[in-house]
Design a protein around this motif. Structure first.
Motif, mmCIF file in Angstrom:
data_model
loop_
_atom_site.group_PDB
_atom_site.id
_atom_site.type_symbol
_atom_site.label_atom_id
_atom_site.label_comp_id
_atom_site.label_asym_id
_atom_site.label_seq_id
_atom_site.Cartn_x
_atom_site.Cartn_y
_atom_site.Cartn_z
ATOM 1 N N ALA A 145 81.541 55.799 62.306
ATOM 2 C CA ALA A 145 82.033 57.172 62.271
ATOM 3 C C ALA A 145 80.944 58.168 61.897
ATOM 4 O O ALA A 145 80.986 59.319 62.319
ATOM 5 N N GLU A 146 79.965 57.760 61.112
ATOM 6 C CA GLU A 146 78.909 58.686 60.697
ATOM 7 C C GLU A 146 78.087 59.195 61.883
ATOM 8 O O GLU A 146 77.422 60.228 61.779
ATOM 9 N N LEU A 147 78.145 58.498 63.011
ATOM 10 C CA LEU A 147 77.380 58.899 64.188
ATOM 11 C C LEU A 147 78.210 59.711 65.182
ATOM 12 O O LEU A 147 77.706 60.078 66.250
ATOM 13 N N LEU A 148 79.446 60.007 64.838
ATOM 14 C CA LEU A 148 80.290 60.808 65.722
ATOM 15 C C LEU A 148 79.861 62.272 65.675
ATOM 16 O O LEU A 148 79.434 62.777 64.635
ATOM 17 N N PRO A 149 79.974 62.993 66.808
ATOM 18 C CA PRO A 149 79.585 64.414 66.826
ATOM 19 C C PRO A 149 80.607 65.283 66.124
ATOM 20 O O PRO A 149 81.799 64.973 66.098
ATOM 21 N N VAL A 150 80.123 66.378 65.537
ATOM 22 C CA VAL A 150 80.991 67.327 64.837
ATOM 23 C C VAL A 150 81.167 68.556 65.722
ATOM 24 O O VAL A 150 80.204 69.262 66.030
ATOM 25 N N SER A 151 82.389 68.803 66.126
ATOM 26 C CA SER A 151 82.679 69.904 67.036
ATOM 27 C C SER A 151 82.241 71.247 66.446
ATOM 28 O O SER A 151 82.462 71.535 65.271
ATOM 29 N N GLY A 152 81.603 72.077 67.301
ATOM 30 C CA GLY A 152 81.203 73.407 66.890
ATOM 31 C C GLY A 152 79.891 73.480 66.141
ATOM 32 O O GLY A 152 79.448 74.565 65.760
ATOM 33 N N SER A 153 79.245 72.344 65.915
ATOM 34 C CA SER A 153 77.996 72.333 65.146
ATOM 35 C C SER A 153 76.785 72.423 66.071
ATOM 36 O O SER A 153 76.888 72.253 67.279
ATOM 37 N N GLY A 154 75.632 72.683 65.486
ATOM 38 C CA GLY A 154 74.390 72.745 66.245
ATOM 39 C C GLY A 154 73.204 72.742 65.307
ATOM 40 O O GLY A 154 73.345 72.663 64.076
ATOM 41 N N LEU A 155 72.029 72.839 65.870
ATOM 42 C CA LEU A 155 70.796 72.763 65.097
ATOM 43 C C LEU A 155 70.751 73.803 63.981
ATOM 44 O O LEU A 155 70.230 73.538 62.892
ATOM 45 N N ALA A 156 71.297 74.986 64.219
ATOM 46 C CA ALA A 156 71.247 76.059 63.223
ATOM 47 C C ALA A 156 72.027 75.721 61.960
ATOM 48 O O ALA A 156 71.822 76.349 60.910
ATOM 49 N N ASP A 157 72.909 74.723 62.026
ATOM 50 C CA ASP A 157 73.700 74.340 60.855
ATOM 51 C C ASP A 157 72.938 73.425 59.908
ATOM 52 O O ASP A 157 73.443 73.110 58.825
ATOM 53 N N LEU A 158 71.752 72.980 60.321
ATOM 54 C CA LEU A 158 70.957 72.072 59.494
ATOM 55 C C LEU A 158 69.807 72.820 58.816
ATOM 56 O O LEU A 158 69.248 73.766 59.380
ATOM 57 N N SER A 159 69.459 72.370 57.636
ATOM 58 C CA SER A 159 68.353 72.969 56.883
ATOM 59 C C SER A 159 67.024 72.465 57.456
ATOM 60 O O SER A 159 66.669 71.301 57.272
ATOM 61 N N GLN A 160 66.303 73.341 58.144
ATOM 62 C CA GLN A 160 65.027 72.927 58.731
ATOM 63 C C GLN A 160 63.994 72.613 57.662
ATOM 64 O O GLN A 160 63.133 71.757 57.863
ATOM 65 N N ASP A 161 64.057 73.276 56.517
ATOM 66 C CA ASP A 161 63.115 72.976 55.444
ATOM 67 C C ASP A 161 63.282 71.530 54.974
ATOM 68 O O ASP A 161 62.302 70.809 54.774
ATOM 69 N N ARG A 162 64.542 71.114 54.811
ATOM 70 C CA ARG A 162 64.784 69.734 54.392
ATOM 71 C C ARG A 162 64.384 68.756 55.489
ATOM 72 O O ARG A 162 63.825 67.687 55.221
ATOM 73 N N LEU A 163 64.691 69.101 56.733
ATOM 74 C CA LEU A 163 64.324 68.231 57.845
ATOM 75 C C LEU A 163 62.809 68.103 57.967
ATOM 76 O O LEU A 163 62.277 67.005 58.230
ATOM 77 N N LYS A 164 62.090 69.188 57.784
ATOM 78 C CA LYS A 164 60.626 69.134 57.856
ATOM 79 C C LYS A 164 60.072 68.214 56.775
ATOM 80 O O LYS A 164 59.163 67.410 57.020
ATOM 81 N N HIS A 165 60.621 68.337 55.566
ATOM 82 C CA HIS A 165 60.169 67.458 54.489
ATOM 83 C C HIS A 165 60.449 66.003 54.833
ATOM 84 O O HIS A 165 59.613 65.120 54.620
ATOM 85 N N TYR A 166 61.632 65.741 55.367
ATOM 86 C CA TYR A 166 61.994 64.361 55.712
ATOM 87 C C TYR A 166 61.050 63.802 56.776
ATOM 88 O O TYR A 166 60.566 62.669 56.654
ATOM 89 N N LEU A 167 60.790 64.580 57.808
ATOM 90 C CA LEU A 167 59.944 64.100 58.901
ATOM 91 C C LEU A 167 58.499 63.885 58.455
ATOM 92 O O LEU A 167 57.874 62.876 58.809
ATOM 93 N N ILE A 168 57.967 64.803 57.675
ATOM 94 C CA ILE A 168 56.561 64.724 57.296
ATOM 95 C C ILE A 168 56.326 63.765 56.134
ATOM 96 O O ILE A 168 55.450 62.892 56.187
ATOM 97 N N SER A 169 57.123 63.875 55.080
ATOM 98 C CA SER A 169 56.865 63.122 53.861
ATOM 99 C C SER A 169 57.490 61.733 53.852
ATOM 100 O O SER A 169 57.004 60.841 53.164
ATOM 101 N N ILE A 170 58.577 61.537 54.580
ATOM 102 C CA ILE A 170 59.274 60.249 54.532
ATOM 103 C C ILE A 170 59.097 59.463 55.826
ATOM 104 O O ILE A 170 58.674 58.308 55.817
ATOM 105 N N VAL A 171 59.402 60.087 56.963
ATOM 106 C CA VAL A 171 59.217 59.400 58.251
ATOM 107 C C VAL A 171 57.735 59.352 58.619
ATOM 108 O O VAL A 171 57.304 58.499 59.389
ATOM 109 N N GLU A 172 56.945 60.278 58.035
ATOM 110 C CA GLU A 172 55.493 60.353 58.223
ATOM 111 C C GLU A 172 55.098 60.782 59.632
ATOM 112 O O GLU A 172 54.121 60.298 60.201
ATOM 113 N N ASP A 173 55.880 61.724 60.199
ATOM 114 C CA ASP A 173 55.420 62.410 61.404
ATOM 115 C C ASP A 173 54.221 63.286 61.022
ATOM 116 O O ASP A 173 54.167 63.821 59.902
ATOM 117 N N LYS A 174 53.295 63.456 61.930
ATOM 118 C CA LYS A 174 52.120 64.271 61.624
ATOM 119 C C LYS A 174 52.479 65.745 61.497
ATOM 120 O O LYS A 174 51.895 66.475 60.702
#
Length: 416
Positions: A145-174
């Protein structure tokens, strides 16, 4: 089972785990009851007993063979119950079919090229609703169920600052994505967004993406957030000391360049602990050498934090209820919607067995250090910390609808 035990079952009557049937039932009737019990918590079917508890006995000599032929033909996936016949007197016997809780839900009854899913509701077996079917598929691990889509949502509903930290510091994207299409593609790969249909719809956030990184998940996901309540007595009443819902992203925003992981913005857990702090702790009257009053918690705060994380990480997202944290004068209760996944029990959980319902959410929380690295927070943190604090272990209560942890109030004269 002996005669005395059987008669006691009959005397107590039908319930969610006990069904009575006369011997002349059709194969579909038996298969329906077996499927319903397997989709529930298991139970027993007594053949040769009327609905009113009158013992009519079994008549056919090949009943056991008929029972298993029915099961193998009509019940899927295959389940093998136990079968025994109990003599009441020289002429009368009652057959007892014991069905265990199924581990590969949902179970279906196949009849006339149709598959029907039945569940147990009180003393009856009935067709599962769409929501109940979704819950069974999730319990059986066939739908995440955690992978089901949420109606009416989109990229703007997510915190890009948190996502950037996750990608760079944890996933280690350049470096993080720049364009929106790049963001959508990257987050789809991580399971935080759901693919669009390629025509008119933009990608939607998944439940996991929204609750982990969403600005206000509850705006789009009704069961998001945590409801906090405090009452002065031992029961819920109208005179609540506090009653509010805490919303926000699960994970905190951390400083990318600080090895100590300084928190720049709190996540849901930090905000909740700050909110409940005045109700679950108290300052000592004495002032220490640094001219401060030491604060003592009524409960071990690390155990509370671990239980809160577990409640969020393992909740059932097919249910519409929010998590509840409720303080009473003598205890604290943390209630997570949904039962334990499939064959997991309290005993197995305490022993250290692991069965994550929401694997992606658990993995991200582990990345941030919220979840015990070995996944044994109950065994290694909650129980020993609580026992050491006030000599009493927490209680765990599991029903079909929720998992509840109860912490008993400690003596504030102890160190928390």
């Amino acid at each position: 089972m002996n005669k005395t035990e059987l008669l006691a079952l009959i005397e107590n009557g039908k319930n969610s785990g006990i069904e009575f049937k006369r011997d002349y039932l059709h194969p579909e009737q038996l298969a329906k009851e077996i499927v319903a019990l397997a989709n529930f918590n298991g139970g027993k079917i007594l053949i040769g007993v009327d609905d009113d508890g009158i013992i009519s006995g079994i008549q056919r000599d090949n009943l056991e063979e008929w029972v298993f032929d029915t099961i193998f033909e009509k019940v899927h996936p295959m389940i093998i119950p136990s079968y025994e016949e109990i003599p009441i007197d020289e002429q009368t016997r009652v057959a007892v079919i014991t069905v265990g809780q199924g581990t590969t839900k949902p179970y279906v009854m196949r009849d006339r090229r149709r598959e029907n899913i039945y569940i147990r509701v009180g003393t009856t077996s009935r067709l599962a609703s769409r929501e109940q079917q979704a819950r069974l598929y999730a319990l059986g691990g066939m739908v995440h169920a955690e992978l089901l889509p949420v109606s009416g949502s989109g990229l703007a509903d997510l915190s890009q600052d948190r996502l950037k930290h996750y990608l760079i510091s944890i996933v280690e994207d350049k470096e993080p994505p720049i364009e929106q299409n790049e963001w959508n593609k990257r987050l789809q790969g991580l399971g935080f967004m759901h693919e669009s249909d390629g025509h008119t719809h933009s990608p939607l956030c998944t439940i996991a993406g929204l609750v982990l990184f969403g600005h206000t998940p509850r705006r789009l996901q009704r069961q998001g957030g945590i409801r906090w309540m405090a009452f002065p007595g031992k029961e819920k009443d109208y005179g609540a000391l506090d009653d509010q819902i805490v919303d926000g992203p699960l994970v905190a925003l951390l400083n990318n360049f600080d090895e100590g992981k300084t928190i720049l913005e709190n996540g849901l857990f930090e905000n909740l602990v700050t909110l409940i702090r005045p109700f679950l702790s108290e300052e000592k009257k004495e002032i220490d050498a640094s001219m401060r009053r030491e604060r003592h918690w009524f409960y071990p705060v690390e155990a509370i934090r671990e239980a809160l994380v577990n409640a969020v990480a393992h909740r059932d997202w097919t249910r519409n209820e929010e998590i509840e944290v409720v303080s009473y004068s003598n205890r604290l209760e943390i209630i997570s919607p949904g039962s334990l996944p499939n064959s997991m029990t309290v005993e197995k959980m305490i022993a250290g067995q692991r069965s994550a319902r929401n694997q992606l959410i658990v993995e991200v929380l582990r990345d941030y250090g919220y979840v015990d690295a070995r996944g044994m927070g109950i065994r290694n943190k909650i129980i020993p910390l609580t026992r050491a604090y006030n000599g009493r272990e927490p209680e765990f209560h599991v029903t079909e609808d929720y998992v509840k942890v109860v912490f008993h109030k400690g003596d504030i004269s102890r160190d928390g």
